[in-house]
Every structure is written in C-alpha cells, then in structure tokens.
Scaffold this active site. Structure first.
Site, PDB file in Angstrom:
ATOM      1  CB  ILE A 145      -0.956   0.035   1.219  1.00  0.00           C
ATOM      2  CG1 ILE A 145      -0.162  -0.056   2.533  1.00  0.00           C
ATOM      3  CG2 ILE A 145      -2.000  -1.052   1.122  1.00  0.00           C
ATOM      4  CD1 ILE A 145      -1.020   0.145   3.765  1.00  0.00           C
ATOM      5  N   GLY A 146       2.148   1.154   0.142  1.00  0.00           N
ATOM      6  CA  GLY A 146       2.950   2.373   0.120  1.00  0.00           C
ATOM      7  C   GLY A 146       4.412   2.104   0.338  1.00  0.00           C
TER       8      GLY A 146
ATOM      9  N   GLY B 279       9.873   6.296   3.893  1.00  0.00           N
ATOM     10  CA  GLY B 279      11.241   6.760   3.754  1.00  0.00           C
ATOM     11  C   GLY B 279      12.251   5.657   3.946  1.00  0.00           C
TER      12      GLY B 279
ATOM     13  CG  ASP C 113      11.223  12.352   7.031  1.00  0.00           C
ATOM     14  OD1 ASP C 113      11.203  13.465   6.472  1.00  0.00           O
ATOM     15  OD2 ASP C 113      11.054  11.295   6.420  1.00  0.00           O
TER      16      ASP C 113
END
Length: 977
Positions: free
Chosen positions: A672-673, A676, A805
């Site tokens: 799904i993704g 980093g 981040d």
C-alpha cells in the site's frame, strides 16, 4: 544494692525505653507515609520502590532515595530521574515534619500541585523541575527556610506567586525558567530582594519590563539567566557590580542601547550571551573579559571593529557575532592561543583575510563567515583541520584555488563557498569526504571535469555547482549517491550524455542541468525517481524522444525547452505549457503551438509497421506468460523456504496473531505504500482485524529490486533504520503516536507490525487524488493531535526523541481522522548532556520541510528541527498548498510564499484555503501565526512543542455546539482573575 544506685538504674532504663519508644513512633509515622507514597505508583512497577518494604528491618532509612537524621527521622526524599508519572501525593508527604529535601526532578509527574505543599514547612530544598505538571504553582509563603527552589520546565502556568518570595530570604538558587506563566508587567521586585542568590534562572517564563538597577545588589550571583523573555530598555550600569558572575544569559529579548560602562569589570565571566536583541555600539567593553570561553552577541546592531584582544584570549572557543554591522578585519590571532571550536561572524561588513590559525590546535568544528566582504584566499592550514565539520564562506570576495585537502576532510559535512571568485578544480581528494553532506559551489570560476571520485562521498544530499566553468562529462559515479536530493549544475560547460545511473539516486527531488552542452537522449531512468519534484534540462543539445517514463512523475516544474528533441510530446505532459519551446522536431495532438503528430494509420508503410508491432507484441506477451508461470513456481519454492526459516518475534503489546499470519501476507498485492525507510503492506488477519507491516530496507545494502524478485529477500544484517524504529516506538504509549505491536526478524529480514490507519495520511487528504474537503474543525483537531504526539516525543522522556522527518505524509489518520505520528526510521534520541548532544553529519528530513539555514547555524540536530517541519505542516493545513509549488517561484517554498503575503490582512486572508468556511477563516489565520513562529529562521527563536500545543489550544475555534457555554465560561474566568 544502695537505694540511690537502684534509682539510677531504673531512671536509666526508663529513659532508654522512652527514647526508643519515641524513635519507634516517629519512624512508624514516616514509614506509613512512605508506604502510602509507594502505593501511589503501584501500577508503575518501578525498581526504585523494591527496597520500600514493611519488613526491611531497619525502617525507612534503608529505602533507596530516602535519608534520615541521627534520630531516625526522614529528612530527604530523592526520587529524581526515576521514571515517575502521574500525580504525586504531596498531601501525605508533607506530613513528614522533618522533611528538608524533596527532589522529584526529571520525571513525568503531572497534575496540579495542591496547596498542601505549604505544610512542608521544614523544606530547604525543593526540586520539581522537568516534569509535566499543570496549572498554577501554589502560594508558598510558609516555606521560609527554602534555600533551593527548582521549578523549571514543568509546564506550570497562570500567575506565579511572586509575593511568596518575600519570606524566602535564604534562597540561594531560584530556577523558574521554561514555564508559560502569565506575563508580568514589570520585572518582579521580590526577586532583587533575595540578597543571597547565587543562581537565578528566569529564562522563558514571561518576565517583562526593564531590568531593575537593583539587580546590582545581588552581589553573590554567579549565574544570571533571563533570556527568552519580554525585557526592554537598556542593560543597567549597576550590573557591573556583579563581579562574581561567570555566566550571563540575556538573549532573545528587546534590550536596547550600548553595553554599559563598567561592563568590563565582570572579569570572571566565562559564558556571555546577549544575542538576538537590539543592542548597539561597539564591543570595546568586552576587551578585558579574558576568561571568556563562549561569546554570543549575534543578531544585534553592533558596529565598529572586533577588538584585537579577542585574538589573545586563551580560553575562547566559541565566538558568534553574525548579523550585526561590524567592520574592519577579523583579529588575525584568533585561535592561535586557544582550542578554538566555533566561529560565526556571518552577515557583517567585515573585510580583510581569513585568520590562518583558528584550527591551530586541531579542535575547530565550524568556520562560518558567509556574507561579508572578506578578501584573499583560503589559508592552506584549513586543509589539515581534521576536526572541521562545517566550512561556509559564501558571498564574499575571496579568490584563489580551494586547498586540495579541504575537499576530503574526514569529518566535513558542508562546504559552502558560493558567490566568490574561486578558481581551479574539485580534486580527487573528495573521495575521502565520507561525511560530506552538501556542496554549495555556485557562482564562482571553478573549472575542469568533475572527478569520478565524487561518487565515493556516500553522504552527499545537496550538490550545487551552478554558474561555474566546469566542463566534460557528468561522471556516471553520481548514481552511487543514494541520498542525493538536490543536483544543480546549470550554467556550466558540461557535455556528453546524462548518465543512466542518475536513476539510482532515488531521493532526488530537484535536478537542474540547464544551459550546458549536454547531448544524447534524456535517460528513461529519470522517470523512476519517486520524489522528483523539479526537472530543468533546458538550453542543451538533447535529442531523441521525450521518455514516456516522465509521465509517472508528479513534477511542479518541468523545462525541456531549447533542445533538439523530436517525436510526440507525451499526452500526460502536455499540461506543462512552455516547457517544450525551442524544439522544432516535437509534435503534439493537444498543444496548438506545435505541429500536429501524423496518424500512422494513414500511411501504407506505417500500416505494415503497425501490423509488425502487433505481431511482435503478441510474441512478447507469450514470452511474458511463460516467464510469469516460471516465477510463480519460483515464488512457491521461496515461500516454502521462508516457512522453514528461523523467525524471532518480539511483542510490545497484546497480540492476536502469530508471525506466520504476517509472513504469509507479505505479497505484492498487499503493498500500500513506500515509506522513507521501507515498504508498507496491509494485512487482514483471520479475525478480520487489519494491521500494517513495514518491511525495513537496509540502508547500507540497499539496491534496486525488480518487482519480480522475492519480496523478503536476503539482507546483509539488520538495518539501522529498523533498530532506530524499534528502539523509538517500543516504549512509546501515546494516543497520537502510531502503535507498534511487535517486531519480526530473521537473519535476512526485518518486519514491524503496526496498527492500520484506514484513512491514509494527511498528505493524501490535502494533496492527492484522494483529497477530501476537510473542514476547519477537523484540520484543527489534526493539528492539535499531531502537536501533542510530537510534544510527547520531545518532553515525555528523560531525553528527547527527535523525529527528524516530520511531514504531512508521516501523519496518519484513523477512521475518525484522529492523527498519529508515524515513520520513525530517521528518529534520534538525544544523548546525555555530558559534552552535548551528538551531532549528525547530515540534516535528515524531506525537501520543503527543512529550514534552509539549518546547515548554516544549527551545529546539531535538535527538537527545533521538528518544530520547523511541523510549522510547514500547519501551513499546509491552513493554505491547502504543498511545501513546494511552481507558483512560489524558483527556489522558493511555502514558508517564503506565506512570508511574502503578510503585508496586509487582505493578503493574509487570500492565502487561506478557499475550502475553509468563512466563519473559520480568522481561526485559520491564528493557526498561520503559530506556523510562522515555528518556522523562524533561527532554531533558538522557535518555540518548544510544549509551547506549540499551548498556543494551538488557545487558538481553538468556537464550535457551534456549546458556544454560549464556552463564552460564559471565559467571562467567569476573567472575573475571577
């Protein structure tokens, strides 16, 4: 036995019995109080209370953290740094009448301090600092024996009971700083009446007004810190009476005028910081302060020359004078007698050469002299400065060649020499610069070819070579720079082809190669860069077709103009108007200014080609089918081998699944993704519950894997991102931080299992094709929740956890749109303050979310880096814009754009997202003000996340439900106060 002797023996035994009985009573009372204290933290299971047992034999005096006097009475309770959380039972503890010391600093205690504290009348030492209390600190006039009072950084608010200090005439230490007290109209007069004070810390606690002349009466003071306040007026001349001072902190106020006459009498001063004020005049009063170790006077209006005597100071290691109006030369003796560590004299009017001996003793870490009028060359001595981490001399009139050894200094993180007149090459020595994170070389006369060795600088994230005289080919080794985010090579004489290896720079967001003589085709590998935001290849000699792969990019800037490109402009790129001008060979079916592409079906010859293409395509399809079947067979074998692999699972919460449930679901269709530091999969468990699984990629061995390869592939050991994320998240328990259920590891793979957040990220909601029309109340709740999550990371531990981040794509949303901070692969836990927190060789984070000046003035990564990034997220919430948009202009981001639109109320309202309802637009502007404070250029001017949470809570919008009640409540509070 004589009667007198019998009477004596009886009296002796009775006295002994009486004393023993009294001892037992006192010890028993104290024991009961202490056991009650222990029971208050029964759920915490803290080791410190293991010795607090009823049957310990010796009584409470044997308890860890407890001290008694010779009579067996408890006099001290020291539970500092013991991991305490929740409410502390002050009511019962203050029943110990003999208690002289209560030390509870550096815990996570919360709640309001009750008025019972006034019953601890014997207290001489009270430390409640560095906790999470709330509300006002109670009146404490009865504590008239106090000598040490530490309340700093504990979230106290409201009006501080200054009048209680009138009875505390024995105070030696008063530490109230870093608390959001209500602002005072004037400097509290009660403070300057405490004649025994040797330590006064009132920084960042809303003190206002002028520094009173009576401050000179506190002649015992050795430390005076009143920075980060609202102080105005001049520094009183009476301050020169404080001859015992060794530290004076006045920074970030609004002080005016000159340094007072007699200031030079403070000859014991070791640390002086009066930066970020409105001070004027010269620095001549400082010439006699020969014991100075650190001198910080930056961001004022000082003028005149820097005293030559500074070059003779034997202990001076830190000198910060940037952003003033200083003239003349730097003292050429600087550093020749001292272990010089840091100098920043940037943004002045300084002339003359760079002093040659500032690294004479081999200790220097940072040399920052940018934006002056310095002349001459870089002294050769700095090529041997092995400790140097930052070298910044941009925007001067320097010339000559850069000493060869400087390029390869082993600890150097940044070289910034842009906008000078430097000549010569970048030498092969650069291969030794393993820590080098940024090269800013633009606008010079540097020449020759780039050395192939530039690819050996593994840490490079920014390379700016623009406007020089470089020639030759772009080295293919540039593809080895896996962390490279910005590559600017425009306005040079580069030739040859763009190397295909550039597609391996997976973090690239900005590429500019305009105005060179680059030829050949545009490499299709550019289309595989997932974070590429701007691509400028204009004014070159590029030929061939525009790669279809560029269509997959989400670019805010694309410029391919003035080349020799031919063929069809990809349909998906036709919206980039003006990006293709000056390429007469291009055609388009949608852009009117280009020739219309000829339909191949109109030509008989083209028809044959068309048929051949179909036949060829069918052959490829057949071959692919055979290959697919082969892969399926291979995957089954791989799956069987994984089943028999040795897995280790470490759980951090109650779980209803096994490692097999997770491993079986790591498939391409569940992807799904890509985060980093790893790929993320959605896994549906047998009971219907969903979890998210992150497969951490090794940073040291990361390669480009094709989708056809096994997902759980062999790794060379455990990645540092995996260790970081586990260490950070395993101990975190907070509503606004993503839950980590467990880690699953083998020799070859590392998996983290989280709660699954169905609504994706805030970025998705604001910017992607999934974007939703978020109302202001929802945006506000997301901002507040995310802020609380970050506050917990920064202040919920003994040492802050820095995310490094923070961005909208790392703020995930649950089914109710409640936010969770996620993706801790870059997180850093600050080390103990002995020697200062560890610095990092590269400022981690994402382009657009990092302060542009972070390399310049931040010697280490701190919580303030997260604060800046969070400020950018707030701007996204208010404006609906991405951090980088084409409309902001070249090299501009959302922070610049917002800043440029603050000229009037109308212009501010104009940048508020049109989707925010009219009734909430004023509330959105309040949030924008907070965002502006968070994105201050200097880290020292940014608030803590604790303050940010308070500001956001104060900016809560009036909600339609309960609006009358809220208003009445506000009125009542005002009447009471």
């Amino acid at each position: 036995m004589a009667p007198s002797l019998r009477n004596f023996n009886f009296f002796h035994r009775f006295s002994t019995f009486l004393v023993f009985s009294l001892f037992s009573v006192v010890s028993s009372d104290d024991l009961q109080v202490l056991l009650k204290l222990k029971s208050s933290f029964a759920d915490s299971n803290l080791a410190v209370f293991d010795s607090w047992k009823l049957n310990s034999g010796i009584g409470p005096c044997s308890f860890i953290g407890v001290t008694c006097n010779s009579r067996g009475n408890v006099t001290e309770i020291d539970l500092s740094r013991r991991g305490l959380s929740g409410n502390f039972p002050f009511d019962s503890v203050c029943e110990i009448q003999s208690l002289e010391k209560l030390s509870l600093g550096f815990n996570s205690l919360s709640g309001i301090i009750p008025s019972d504290l006034k019953n601890c009348t014997s207290l001489k030492y009270l430390d409640l600092g560095n906790n999470l209390f709330s509300g006002a600190f109670p009146e404490f006039s009865s504590l008239n024996q106090l000598q040490f009072l530490y309340l700093n950084n504990s979230a106290f608010s409201g009006v501080f009971p200054w009048k209680s200090l009138r009875n505390a005439t024995s105070l030696v230490v008063l530490s109230l700083g870093d608390n959001p007290f209500d602002a005072t109209a004037d400097f509290p007069v009660e403070v300057v009446s405490l004649k025994k004070l040797s330590w006064l810390y009132l920084s960042n606690c809303s003190i206002a007004g002028k520094i009173p002349p009576a401050i000179g009466d506190l002649t015992e003071l050795r430390n005076l810190e009143i920075s980060d306040s609202g102080l105005t007026g001049e520094i009183p001349s009476e301050i020169s009476k404080l001859t015992n001072l060794w530290q004076l902190e006045l920074y970030n106020n609004s002080l005016t005028g000159k340094l007072p006459t007699g200031f030079g009498n403070l000859k014991n001063l070791t640390y002086l910081d009066a930066s970020t004020n409105l001070l004027q005049g010269d620095l001549s009063e400082l010439r006699s302060l020969t014991n100075l170790v650190s001198l910080q006077m930056f961001e004022n209006e000082f003028s005149g020359e820097i005293p030559l005597e500074f070059g003779e100071f034997k202990d001076l290691v830190n000198l910060s004078l940037y952003t003033n109006k200083l003239t003349g030369s730097l003292p050429q003796g600087l550093g020749s007698l001292a272990d010089f560590d840091f100098i920043d004299a940037s943004e002045n009017l300084l002339t003359g050469p760079i002093p040659p001996d500032m690294c004479k003793n081999g200790k220097m870490k940072a040399l920052l002299l940018l934006q002056n009028n310095l002349t001459g060359s870089i002294p050769e001595s700095y090529a041997n400065c092995l400790t140097l981490q930052r070298f910044r001399v941009s925007e001067n009139n320097l010339n000559g060649t850069v000493p060869a050894g400087l390029w390869g200094l082993p600890k150097l993180e940044i070289i910034d020499i842009e906008m000078n007149n430097f000549e010569g090459p970048i030498t092969a020595d650069i291969k030794n610069g393993k820590m080098l994170g940024a090269l800013y070389l633009g606008f010079n006369k540097l020449s020759d070819e780039l050395p192939e060795e530039i690819g050996d600088t593994e840490s490079l994230t920014k390379v700016e070579l623009n406007n020089n005289r470089f020639t030759g080919k772009i080295p293919s080794s540039i593809g080895k720079l896996k962390g490279l985010s910005s590559l600017k090579m425009q306005s040079n004489g580069f030739s040859g082809e763009i190397p295909d290896s550039i597609g391996s720079c997976s973090m690239l967001s900005d590429v500019n190669m305009a105005q060179n003589s680059i030829s050949g085709e545009i490499p299709h590998t550019l289309g595989s860069l997932p974070t590429l935001n701007a691509l400028n290849l204009s004014d070159n000699k590029l030929s061939g077709r525009i790669p279809e792969s560029l269509s997959s990019l989400r670019l805010s800037l694309l410029d391919l103009s003035n080349n020799r490109l031919s063929g069809r402009i990809p349909l998906s790129l036709s919206s980039y108007n003006g990006s293709f001008n000056g390429n007469p060979g291009l055609c388009s079916t949608t852009i009117k200014s280009f020739n219309r592409c000829i339909n191949p079906s109109r030509s008989h010859g083209d028809t044959r080609v068309f048929v051949l293409c179909i036949v060829f395509g069918l052959l490829i399809l057949l071959a692919s089918l055979v290959f697919f079947l082969y892969l399926k067979k291979t995957e089954k074998k791989e799956g069987r081998s994984l089943k028999h692999e040795s897995w280790s699972i470490k759980s951090f919460r109650k779980m209803s699944f096994t490692e097999d449930d997770i491993i079986d679901s790591i498939k391409e269709e569940n992807l799904i993704g890509r985060g980093g530091c790893g790929d993320v999969y959605r896994v549906v468990l047998g009971d219907g519950k969903e979890v998210a699984v992150k497969h951490i990629r090794c940073s040291s061995t990361q390669k480009n894997f094709s989708s056809a390869m096994p997902i759980l592939t062999e790794r060379e050991g455990r990645s540092k991102e995996f260790e970081t994320e586990v260490q950070t998240l395993s101990s975190i328990r907070h509503l606004n931080v993503v839950k980590l259920y467990c880690s699953i590891t083998s020799d070859d793979s590392s998996l983290l299992v989280y709660e699954y957040l169905p609504n994706g990220s805030l970025w998705d909601m604001l910017h992607s094709c999934k974007k939703s029309n978020l109302g202001w109340e929802t945006r506000y709740d997301i901002a507040l929740g995310a802020a609380k999550g970050l506050e917990y990371l920064h202040h919920g531990y003994e040492r802050p956890v820095i995310h490094r981040d923070v961005k909208s794509s790392n703020i995930l949303l649950d089914e109710f749109l409640k936010p969770r901070i996620a993706d801790f692969g870059l997180a850093k836990i600050l080390q103990a303050s002995n020697g200062g927190p560890e610095s990092t060789h590269v400022v981690a984070g994402t382009y657009g979310y990092i302060a542009p000046a972070e390399y310049g003035y931040a010697s280490k990564v701190t919580e303030k880096c997260d604060v800046y990034s969070f400020g950018v997220v707030l701007m996204e919430l208010v404006t609906g814009k991405k951090p980088i948009e084409a409309e902001f202009g070249e090299s501009k981001d959302i922070v610049n754009w917002v800043s440029n639109n603050l000229k009037s109320k109308e212009s501010v309202m104009e940048i508020v997202d049109k989707k925010i309802g009219e009734m909430y637009r004023e509330d959105a502007v309040k949030m924008l003000r907070i965002a502006i404070i968070c994105t201050a250029r200097l880290p020292g001017l940014r608030p803590t996340m604790r303050s940010v949470v308070q500001m956001i809570e104060d900016a809560e919008p009036c909600r339609l439900m309960g609006i009358v009640i809220s208003k009445e409540s506000d009125v009542k509070v005002k009447e009471i106060s």
